[in-house]
Design a protein around this motif. Structure first.
Motif: not given
Ligand code: ADP
Ligand code: ADP
Ligand code: MG
Length: 648
Positions: A359, A361, A417, A543-544, A557
């Motif tokens: 994805k 992001v 992302g 992000g999630k 990340r």
């Protein structure tokens, strides 16, 4: 002009074509695969039609289905873009047979240039200088070796039916020839359906100079100048520009004339590019450029030409396909300033430029430069298609100014992302050799380390900035608390009596374990990761269960280690085991019907160069097995279903 066009492509080029079509008042008809249901090109067009599953052969390469849609919706013409069916003589012919105009050259011209060896024979006859080499029909290894010996090393073995820089092999010594040939033939037969090769002298310090040509159906053929595409990685273009450094008006005339001859020799119509390789040892020269191939379509890097000519090449394509004459004569074509294009990819330069899927992001481009993109924030880079995110094009009065603008534009672009090559492109634009216009096609591959394209280890200062954001997010802060039930973190009032309290929080930084330290003193949490304090020049995207931190074109990340673990476990409460991200099923440890214990390994998925082990959430039985080892899977795809032991 046409009333409607079916755009048989996707991504940025489909969007690009749609924009011009709209301006010309042509109704735009998009096609899309199941993987592109939310793609930008679909929404930019007046209407869109599903043509098949994600695999290109079922959708964007599916001639029968494309023509069916075109007929059903009454499309007047088909624009193939680049890649996919754009250089298929059979497709061009099928369009015409179906009563549709193919926006491109006649099938005969595509076929004449389709095989590099045959094309070279034609060019030789037409008096176009070609790279010395062997381009005949005989293919037995012994004979080819004799030819290579006669040409003199280094040589290049090329697939006759190749494209996209694939299957090219440079050989420096006769002793290596046979093994290399064997490998080349095997590889190209699999990739292009034909193992036929040609052999060329390897031009030293090669520069890639190509000429944009245009022809109409009235016998007029002109050129729109050159593009220098010498910045390549493994024979694939990375940055293109025009004019070519060192190009003179006299040489442009000569190369332009050769390109026009090449086009005329095959009865060319529409937009095409004649590619030459030049010996860059002592600058560009009249007797040191040779034809390598013609791309019978619009080129990825066409915006560079548009910038310096002020023309819209897609408009020209439509006009010519509609039977109009070339809008300009050769003498009316003028070049203004200097233009540069950089291809922004979802890939990881630090790990062999592997495509990075998933994805998007965050996605932000600076204003004031031309950006051609086919994706948006929230969109996806899937494993099915070319992972190009965007092309950035800058234009300025001088080369130095155009390059400066590009450097700045790259610095100001944010992609989160997926990983991107932004930092790598930035390093290229800052490289003195490029600034001086002194690069050949081998430059990037020789200078990978200097350009930062090697593993560099985690950026802990970026990670610390990311961790700060995680702490500010409610659910993540709660996770930190619950992970440390007795920790002073529970005291949120900041009221202190004793010494400052600190806690350690386990993190995953780019998949590697790292510990953050939170110092909670004076009402303000101070954080550090692996001893590094938060970087001030970082931009954080949410992000999630994680954050993406961008710093100097590089992505870091960050997620809480315990949260990542907990999320993985709870996701499979229903026993449906899904792929955590796009990737490949490396190993499958269970078979259909097998009984498993809670926590037993089910499969390993490789994604983003990391291996993820999927485990049974509870004891039970393998009730469904949806994938096979070696298969590519998209994020969320079902891998297997575990039925509870007590569910019968
Ligand atoms: P350009 O000079 O326009 O960059 P490329 O050769 O890089 O030309 O190809 C442009 C597009 O077409 C790329 O997306 C590339 O992947 C695709 N392409 C070109 N030739 C082939 C081929 N023979 N097989 C598969 N894809 C190809
Ligand atoms: P493709 O169809 O894959 O684009 P090309 O024939 O255009 O194949 O070659 C790809 C790249 O390889 C060119 O852009 C050029 O930089 C390099 N190249 C091709 N032929 C030669 C050669 N004879 N000597 C040196 N470099 C070459
Ligand atoms: Mg080429």
């Amino acid at each position: 002009m046409f009333k409607s066009v079916l755009i048989a492509n996707r991504g940025e080029i489909a969007c690009r074509i749609a924009r011009t079509a709209k301006r010309l008042g042509i109704r735009t008809i998009a096609v899309y695969s199941a993987a592109d249901a939310h793609a930008l090109h679909r929404r930019l067009c007046d209407e869109s039609h599903l043509i098949g599953s994600a695999e290109p052969r079922d959708s964007y390469l599916n001639t029968r289905r494309l023509l069916e849609v075109a007929k059903n919706v009454g499309a007047a013409c088909i624009h193939p873009g680049y890649g996919f069916l754009s250089e298929s003589g059979d497709f061009a012919e099928a369009c015409v047979e179906a009563g549709l105009v193919f926006v491109g050259p006649p099938a005969s011209a595509i076929r004449a240039m389709g095989l590099k060896d045959r094309a070279k024979v034609l060019m030789e006859k037409a008096g176009v200088p070609i790279v010395p080499g062997y381009h005949g029909e005989r293919q037995d290894p012994k004979f080819l070796k004799q030819q290579a010996d006669a040409i003199g090393y280094p040589i290049l073995i090329k697939p006759a039916a190749g494209g996209g820089g694939r299957g090219l092999r440079r050989i420096d010594r006769g002793a290596d020839f046979e093994t290399a040939l064997e490998g080349a033939v095997r590889e190209v037969a699999a990739a292009f359906g034909s193992g036929r090769v040609l052999i060329e002298k390897y031009i030293s310090a090669p520069r890639h100079i190509e000429i944009q040509v245009f022809a109409d159906t009235y016998g007029n053929t002109i050129h729109l100048g050159e593009r220098d595409c010498s910045l390549q990685r493994r024979h694939q273009k990375v940055i293109e520009e025009s004019p070519a450094p060192g190009m003179t008006e006299k040489l442009r005339k000569e190369m332009g004339a050769a390109a026009v001859e090449a086009a005329k020799a095959v009865g060319y119509v529409g937009a095409g590019t004649v590619e030459f390789v030049a010996d860059g040892t002592g600058g560009l020269h009249s007797d040191a450029f040779w034809f390598i191939e013609m791309n019978t379509r619009l080129q990825v890097e066409h915006p560079v030409t548009e910038a310096i000519t002020g023309l819209d090449l897609v408009e020209w394509q439509f006009r010519i396909a509609a039977g109009e004459k070339l809008p300009l004569a050769q003498d009316d074509v003028h070049f203004d300033g200097h233009a540069v294009e950089a291809r922004v990819y979802a890939e990881d330069p630090e790990h062999g430029f592997l495509p990075s899927t998933g994805k998007i992001v965050g996605l932000e481009f600076p204003a004031g430069v031309r950006v051609e993109s086919g994706v948006e924030a929230g969109g996806e880079v899937t494993p099915y298609y070319d992972p190009m995110i965007a092309k950035i094009i800058t234009h300025a009065p001088s080369r130095a100014a155009a390059l400066d603008r590009m450097t700045e534009a790259l610095d100001r672009t944010l992609i989160a992302g997926v990983r991107s090559n932004l930092a790598f492109l930035g390093a290229l634009c800052r490289a003195p050799a490029f600034g001086d216009g002194k690069v050949d096609t081998g430059y990037i591959d020789r200078e990978l380390a200097a350009l930062g394209a090697e593993p560099r280890g985690p950026d802990y200062a970026a990670a610390a900035a990311g961790f700060k954001r995680l702490l500010a997010r409610d659910d993540d802060a709660a996770a930190v608390e619950s992970a440390e039930p007795d920790s002073p973190w529970d005291a949120r009032d900041g009221f202190q009596l004793g010494r400052p309290r600190s806690i350690a929080v386990p993190l995953l930084v780019d998949g590697e374990k790292a510990d953050a330290i939170v110092d909670y003193a004076g009402g303000e949490a101070k954080v550090a990761v692996a001893g590094a304090f938060p970087a001030a020049d970082a931009t954080v995207f949410d992000g999630k269960d994680e954050v993406f931190v961008l710093r100097r074109g590089r992505q870091t990340r960050v997620r809480l280690r315990n949260v990542a673990f907990a999320a993985n476990q709870s996701d499979a409460g229903d026993g449906v085991i899904r792929a955590p991200m796009h990737g490949k099923v490396l190993e499958l440890f269970v078979s259909m019907g097998e009984t498993v214990t809670a926590g037993q390994r089910l499969a390993v998925i490789e994604a983003m160069k990391m291996e993820h082990t999927l485990r049974a959430p509870f004891a039970g039985r393998v009730a469904e097995l949806t994938v096979a080892a070696g298969q590519q899977v998209v994020e969320g795809a079902q891998i297997t279903v575990i039925k509870r032991a007590d569910a019968g």
